[in-house]
Design a protein around this motif. Structure first.
Motif, mmCIF file in Angstrom:
data_model
loop_
_atom_site.group_PDB
_atom_site.id
_atom_site.type_symbol
_atom_site.label_atom_id
_atom_site.label_comp_id
_atom_site.label_asym_id
_atom_site.label_seq_id
_atom_site.Cartn_x
_atom_site.Cartn_y
_atom_site.Cartn_z
ATOM 1 N N ASP A 113 100.900 101.709 -57.266
ATOM 2 C CA ASP A 113 102.127 102.303 -57.798
ATOM 3 C C ASP A 113 103.212 102.369 -56.730
ATOM 4 O OD1 ASP A 113 103.571 103.534 -59.941
ATOM 5 O OD2 ASP A 113 103.254 105.478 -58.988
ATOM 6 N N ARG A 114 102.822 102.577 -55.484
ATOM 7 C CA ARG A 114 103.798 102.629 -54.388
ATOM 8 C C ARG A 114 104.219 101.248 -53.909
ATOM 9 N NH1 ARG A 114 100.226 106.790 -52.392
ATOM 10 N NH2 ARG A 114 99.379 105.269 -50.903
ATOM 11 N N GLY A 115 103.624 100.202 -54.456
ATOM 12 C CA GLY A 115 103.975 98.846 -54.053
ATOM 13 C C GLY A 115 103.249 98.356 -52.832
ATOM 14 N N GLU A 116 102.203 99.062 -52.421
ATOM 15 C CA GLU A 116 101.444 98.650 -51.242
ATOM 16 C C GLU A 116 100.448 97.547 -51.562
ATOM 17 O OE1 GLU A 116 99.677 102.204 -49.747
ATOM 18 O OE2 GLU A 116 101.608 103.213 -49.459
ATOM 19 N N LEU A 117 100.146 97.370 -52.849
ATOM 20 C CA LEU A 117 99.266 96.296 -53.300
ATOM 21 C C LEU A 117 99.978 95.512 -54.392
ATOM 22 C CD1 LEU A 117 95.886 98.246 -53.789
ATOM 23 C CD2 LEU A 117 96.433 96.692 -51.908
ATOM 24 N N SER A 118 99.859 94.192 -54.341
ATOM 25 C CA SER A 118 100.360 93.370 -55.443
ATOM 26 C C SER A 118 99.306 93.353 -56.543
ATOM 27 C CB SER A 118 100.651 91.949 -54.967
ATOM 28 O OG SER A 118 99.432 91.285 -54.633
ATOM 29 N N PHE A 119 99.689 92.911 -57.732
ATOM 30 C CA PHE A 119 98.729 92.834 -58.833
ATOM 31 C C PHE A 119 97.562 91.931 -58.448
ATOM 32 C CE2 PHE A 119 97.149 90.957 -62.818
ATOM 33 C CZ PHE A 119 96.883 92.110 -63.537
ATOM 34 N N ALA A 120 97.841 90.829 -57.770
ATOM 35 C CA ALA A 120 96.787 89.888 -57.380
ATOM 36 C C ALA A 120 95.841 90.486 -56.348
ATOM 37 C CB ALA A 120 97.409 88.609 -56.826
ATOM 38 N N GLU A 121 96.288 91.493 -55.609
ATOM 39 C CA GLU A 121 95.463 92.105 -54.570
ATOM 40 C C GLU A 121 94.596 93.244 -55.099
ATOM 41 O OE1 GLU A 121 98.172 91.583 -50.544
ATOM 42 O OE2 GLU A 121 98.748 93.122 -52.020
ATOM 43 N N THR A 122 94.792 93.634 -56.350
ATOM 44 C CA THR A 122 94.033 94.752 -56.899
ATOM 45 C C THR A 122 92.644 94.308 -57.344
ATOM 46 O OG1 THR A 122 94.945 94.391 -59.115
ATOM 47 C CG2 THR A 122 96.112 95.935 -57.668
ATOM 48 N N SER A 123 91.796 95.290 -57.581
ATOM 49 C CA SER A 123 90.429 95.001 -58.022
ATOM 50 C C SER A 123 90.425 94.517 -59.461
ATOM 51 C CB SER A 123 89.578 96.265 -57.918
ATOM 52 O OG SER A 123 90.052 97.245 -58.836
ATOM 53 N N ALA A 124 89.317 93.891 -59.855
ATOM 54 C CA ALA A 124 89.182 93.419 -61.230
ATOM 55 C C ALA A 124 89.238 94.592 -62.206
ATOM 56 C CB ALA A 124 87.873 92.649 -61.388
ATOM 57 N N ASP A 125 88.676 95.746 -61.820
ATOM 58 C CA ASP A 125 88.709 96.909 -62.704
ATOM 59 C C ASP A 125 90.135 97.396 -62.931
ATOM 60 O OD1 ASP A 125 85.995 97.034 -63.187
ATOM 61 O OD2 ASP A 125 85.592 98.398 -61.513
ATOM 62 N N LEU A 126 90.927 97.472 -61.880
ATOM 63 C CA LEU A 126 92.308 97.927 -62.052
ATOM 64 C C LEU A 126 93.107 96.935 -62.884
ATOM 65 C CD1 LEU A 126 94.549 99.906 -61.567
ATOM 66 C CD2 LEU A 126 94.979 98.864 -59.342
ATOM 67 N N ARG A 127 92.903 95.658 -62.660
ATOM 68 C CA ARG A 127 93.623 94.664 -63.467
ATOM 69 C C ARG A 127 93.232 94.790 -64.942
ATOM 70 N NH1 ARG A 127 92.327 91.415 -58.980
ATOM 71 N NH2 ARG A 127 90.684 90.299 -60.120
ATOM 72 N N THR A 128 91.944 95.003 -65.194
ATOM 73 C CA THR A 128 91.483 95.184 -66.576
ATOM 74 C C THR A 128 92.161 96.386 -67.219
ATOM 75 O OG1 THR A 128 89.332 94.158 -66.187
ATOM 76 C CG2 THR A 128 89.483 95.715 -68.017
ATOM 77 N N VAL A 129 92.208 97.498 -66.505
ATOM 78 C CA VAL A 129 92.818 98.721 -67.039
ATOM 79 C C VAL A 129 94.317 98.523 -67.276
ATOM 80 C CG1 VAL A 129 93.459 101.087 -66.429
ATOM 81 C CG2 VAL A 129 91.093 100.320 -66.166
ATOM 82 N N LEU A 130 95.018 97.894 -66.342
ATOM 83 C CA LEU A 130 96.454 97.675 -66.509
ATOM 84 C C LEU A 130 96.740 96.772 -67.705
ATOM 85 C CD1 LEU A 130 97.521 97.205 -62.776
ATOM 86 C CD2 LEU A 130 97.918 99.207 -64.233
ATOM 87 N N GLU A 131 95.941 95.750 -67.862
ATOM 88 C CA GLU A 131 96.126 94.842 -69.002
ATOM 89 C C GLU A 131 95.858 95.555 -70.318
ATOM 90 O OE1 GLU A 131 93.487 91.738 -67.909
ATOM 91 O OE2 GLU A 131 94.895 90.790 -66.499
ATOM 92 N N ARG A 132 94.815 96.379 -70.351
ATOM 93 C CA ARG A 132 94.497 97.099 -71.579
ATOM 94 C C ARG A 132 95.582 98.142 -71.887
ATOM 95 N NH1 ARG A 132 89.921 97.452 -74.529
ATOM 96 N NH2 ARG A 132 89.787 95.281 -73.837
ATOM 97 N N CYS A 133 96.098 98.791 -70.860
ATOM 98 C CA CYS A 133 97.177 99.766 -71.083
ATOM 99 C C CYS A 133 98.420 99.085 -71.654
ATOM 100 C CB CYS A 133 97.517 100.492 -69.784
ATOM 101 S SG CYS A 133 96.300 101.743 -69.291
ATOM 102 N N ALA A 134 98.698 97.874 -71.188
ATOM 103 C CA ALA A 134 99.838 97.128 -71.732
ATOM 104 C C ALA A 134 99.603 96.797 -73.210
ATOM 105 C CB ALA A 134 100.060 95.858 -70.924
ATOM 106 N N GLU A 135 98.379 96.414 -73.539
ATOM 107 C CA GLU A 135 98.050 96.117 -74.938
ATOM 108 C C GLU A 135 98.175 97.378 -75.797
ATOM 109 O OE1 GLU A 135 94.120 94.608 -74.639
ATOM 110 O OE2 GLU A 135 94.725 92.695 -73.740
ATOM 111 N N LEU A 136 97.720 98.510 -75.271
ATOM 112 C CA LEU A 136 97.783 99.764 -76.014
ATOM 113 C C LEU A 136 99.224 100.232 -76.196
ATOM 114 C CD1 LEU A 136 94.724 101.486 -74.347
ATOM 115 C CD2 LEU A 136 94.974 101.051 -76.803
ATOM 116 N N TRP A 137 100.072 99.965 -75.233
ATOM 117 C CA TRP A 137 101.498 100.296 -75.375
ATOM 118 C C TRP A 137 102.067 99.591 -76.601
ATOM 119 C CZ3 TRP A 137 106.103 97.581 -75.390
ATOM 120 C CH2 TRP A 137 107.270 98.336 -75.221
ATOM 121 N N GLY A 138 101.717 98.318 -76.778
ATOM 122 C CA GLY A 138 102.189 97.584 -77.940
ATOM 123 C C GLY A 138 101.540 98.061 -79.227
#
Length: 244
Positions: free
Chosen positions: A49-74
């Motif tokens: 959230d602070r920009g210290e990690l890029s999306f590509a640098e995050t763990s598979a779990d965090l990427r999964t959660v972020l993608e699912r949250c985007a789907e749930l927003w829609g």
């Protein structure tokens, strides 16, 4: 995860195996807390959230959660919003998701009969040690020591979102203000992460969440309004049938 978590393993397995399974569950949930806690400055979600990690640098779990949250927003017309507070906070999905993952792992390991309760988000499978379907109490939103409903089943994901403990903390993202109208929302489905997010979204919608839940496929619900009305799906798996 900022909440009490309990695990009931009801299979007739060796004690050492049960201890190992329990240790794996709580180890996983501690890992989730370390990664997703918004209260830990060094957590992965805060660093992203602070920009210290890029999306590509995050763990598979965090990427999964972020993608699912985007789907749930829609899927919720923007009412489930991980950025509703102005910073990233996927807690409305993570607690249910992590408990669902833990339950799935238990099932895969041969523990087909269990109940995992993560602060009111409950995943049950199979039967209790007494050989009966699990009983899941839904807390009364004004009386902490009482339940307003008891659900029963052998394969249920039950998530409750409400304002009775932390006050009106769920934001209506369209107004940027605390949501009003629904005191407690319980959603029952097959996936605890989805049920958790849908319950949070419905609270954020306020009274409009009642009709939205009525139209939600493959899920059942129970709602307590701010004026103390209890509304629920006709197919809700209630112990003893509909409440009086």
């Amino acid at each position: 995860m900022g909440t009490a978590i309990s695990l009931d393993l009801a299979d007739d397995l060796p004690a050492a195996t049960l201890r190992e399974l329990a240790d794996e569950v709580f180890g996983w949930l501690r890992e989730v807390d370390a990664r997703f806690s918004t209260y830990r400055a060094d957590s992965e979600v805060c660093r992203f959230d602070r920009g210290e990690l890029s999306f590509a640098e995050t763990s598979a779990d965090l990427r999964t959660v972020l993608e699912r949250c985007a789907e749930l927003w829609g899927a919720t017309d923007g009412f489930f919003d991980a950025y509703a507070t102005g910073r990233l906070d996927p807690s409305g999905y993570v607690k249910g998701w992590s408990a669902q993952v833990a339950s799935d792992r238990l099932l895969a390991a041969g523990a087909a009969n269990h109940c995992l309760n993560a602060g009111g988000d409950v995943r049950v499978r199979g039967h209790s040690a007494a050989g009966r379907p699990w009983r899941v109490g839904v807390r009364h939103p004004w009386e902490p020591a009482a339940t307003c409903l008891v659900l029963t089943g052998t394969d249920l994901a039950v998530a409750t979102s409400g304002v009775y403990e932390r006050g009106p903390h769920v934001l209506d993202p369209r107004r940027g203000a605390p949501a009003r109208g629904l005191r407690s929302v319980t959603v029952v489905g097959a996936d605890l992460g989805l049920a958790d997010a849908y319950a949070t979204a419905a609270v954020a919608m306020g009274p409009a969440g009642i009709g939205w839940l009525d139209r939600l496929p493959d899920h059942r619900h129970a709602i307590v309004t701010d004026d103390a009305r209890l509304l629920h799906s006709t197919a809700l798996p209630l112990e003893g049938g509909a409440p009086s």
